[in-house]
Design a protein around this motif. Structure first.
Motif, PDB file in Angstrom:
ATOM      1  N   ILE A 156      -0.960  10.185  11.713  1.00 30.01           N
ATOM      2  CA  ILE A 156      -1.453   9.493  10.515  1.00 30.01           C
ATOM      3  C   ILE A 156      -2.436   8.387  10.895  1.00 30.01           C
ATOM      4  N   TYR A 157      -3.434   8.184  10.034  1.00 33.40           N
ATOM      5  CA  TYR A 157      -4.337   7.043  10.197  1.00 33.40           C
ATOM      6  C   TYR A 157      -4.741   6.520   8.825  1.00 33.40           C
ATOM      7  N   ASN A 158      -5.135   5.261   8.795  1.00 32.09           N
ATOM      8  CA  ASN A 158      -5.511   4.580   7.554  1.00 32.09           C
ATOM      9  C   ASN A 158      -7.016   4.523   7.390  1.00 32.09           C
ATOM     10  N   VAL A 159      -7.454   4.455   6.140  1.00 31.65           N
ATOM     11  CA  VAL A 159      -8.858   4.190   5.839  1.00 31.65           C
ATOM     12  C   VAL A 159      -9.012   2.674   5.848  1.00 31.65           C
ATOM     13  N   GLU A 160      -9.870   2.181   6.696  1.00 32.65           N
ATOM     14  CA  GLU A 160     -10.100   0.744   6.852  1.00 32.65           C
ATOM     15  C   GLU A 160     -11.366   0.337   6.098  1.00 32.65           C
ATOM     16  N   ALA A 167      -2.399   9.353   0.916  1.00 28.97           N
ATOM     17  CA  ALA A 167      -2.255   8.302  -0.092  1.00 28.97           C
ATOM     18  C   ALA A 167      -3.597   8.066  -0.790  1.00 28.97           C
ATOM     19  N   VAL A 168      -3.502   7.847  -2.094  1.00 25.53           N
ATOM     20  CA  VAL A 168      -4.682   7.573  -2.910  1.00 25.53           C
ATOM     21  C   VAL A 168      -4.415   6.282  -3.679  1.00 25.53           C
ATOM     22  N   LEU A 169      -5.415   5.411  -3.697  1.00 28.95           N
ATOM     23  CA  LEU A 169      -5.286   4.151  -4.434  1.00 28.95           C
ATOM     24  C   LEU A 169      -5.476   4.398  -5.933  1.00 28.95           C
ATOM     25  N   ARG A 170      -5.216   3.379  -6.737  1.00 29.94           N
ATOM     26  CA  ARG A 170      -5.345   3.505  -8.196  1.00 29.94           C
ATOM     27  C   ARG A 170      -6.759   3.844  -8.639  1.00 29.94           C
ATOM     28  N   ASP A 171      -7.731   3.399  -7.857  1.00 29.10           N
ATOM     29  CA  ASP A 171      -9.115   3.691  -8.225  1.00 29.10           C
ATOM     30  C   ASP A 171      -9.590   5.040  -7.674  1.00 29.10           C
ATOM     31  N   GLU A 186      -9.316   7.374  -1.368  1.00 30.99           N
ATOM     32  CA  GLU A 186      -8.308   7.798  -0.394  1.00 30.99           C
ATOM     33  C   GLU A 186      -8.011   6.649   0.549  1.00 30.99           C
ATOM     34  N   ASP A 187      -6.723   6.428   0.812  1.00 28.01           N
ATOM     35  CA  ASP A 187      -6.296   5.282   1.602  1.00 28.01           C
ATOM     36  C   ASP A 187      -5.663   5.674   2.934  1.00 28.01           C
ATOM     37  N   ARG A 188      -5.086   6.857   3.010  1.00 34.77           N
ATOM     38  CA  ARG A 188      -4.387   7.274   4.221  1.00 34.77           C
ATOM     39  C   ARG A 188      -4.553   8.775   4.406  1.00 34.77           C
ATOM     40  N   PHE A 189      -4.805   9.171   5.653  1.00 32.94           N
ATOM     41  CA  PHE A 189      -4.973  10.577   6.011  1.00 32.94           C
ATOM     42  C   PHE A 189      -4.008  10.945   7.123  1.00 32.94           C
ATOM     43  N   THR A 235     -12.214   3.101  10.696  1.00 37.64           N
ATOM     44  CA  THR A 235     -11.616   4.348  10.219  1.00 37.64           C
ATOM     45  C   THR A 235     -11.839   5.462  11.234  1.00 37.64           C
ATOM     46  N   ASP A 236     -13.054   5.540  11.777  1.00 38.91           N
ATOM     47  CA  ASP A 236     -13.344   6.553  12.796  1.00 38.91           C
ATOM     48  C   ASP A 236     -12.505   6.341  14.050  1.00 38.91           C
TER      49      ASP A 236
END
Length: 166
Positions: A120-124, A82-86, A89-92, A130-131
């Motif tokens: 799956i994991y999220n970018v926090e 997932a990629v945000l509008r800006d 990257e939001d999700r890997f 995140t790590d």
């Protein structure tokens, strides 16, 4: 009702896979679990160690006396989900591809399977979070990879035993 099901299953030739392969599982030894990655990712050895430890708990034979030896090569990569509008990257997802190879005592390959697991994991907001999420995803993928390997080998051994080869 339980008695009726028991009689029905006994009459159709039903047998559990794990019950018939319990002795055969002890004839498998884990020879190697290796992670191959194009770029060196932090913690890549940890995934191999987790898979190796779990498989060694199930397949307890010594490599010198084993009827079968197990080799697993893992390829680990990360994909953006997932990629945000800006454009951040939001999700890997962690993708773990396992190439499983079972060889007999002569060194001939008797079973091979390639399969993929993902987690799956999220970018926090915090890099540390995140790590931690990435590490949990790796551990989850490693555990699932181990469970799948155990099931595939059990099914192979069950078929060998059923066919009278083992």
């Amino acid at each position: 009702m339980l008695l009726a099901w028991s009689l029905l299953l006994a009459g159709c030739g039903y047998s559990t896979v794990y019950q018939t392969t319990a002795d055969a599982v002890q004839s498998v030894a884990v020879a190697e679990v290796v992670v191959n990655t194009g770029e060196k990712l932090p913690g890549e050895r940890r995934v191999a160690q987790l898979v190796n430890r779990r498989l060694a708990q199930v397949f307890t034979s010594h490599p010198d006396s084993a009827a079968y030896t197990l080799h697993i090569h893992l390829d680990e990569e990360q994909r953006t989900l997932a990629v945000l509008r800006d454009a951040t990257e939001d999700r890997f997802e962690v993708v773990l591809t396992a190439s499983l190879s079972l060889k007999d005592h002569k060194g001939e390959q008797v079973f091979q399977k390639v399969y993929t697991t993902t987690a799956i994991y999220n970018v926090e907001p915090s890099p540390l979070s995140t790590d931690a999420g990435r590490e949990r995803a790796r551990q989850s993928a490693a555990e699932f990879t181990s469970r799948e390997a155990i099931q595939y080998i059990n099914f192979f051994l069950h078929e060998q035993k059923r066919n009278g080869d083992a």
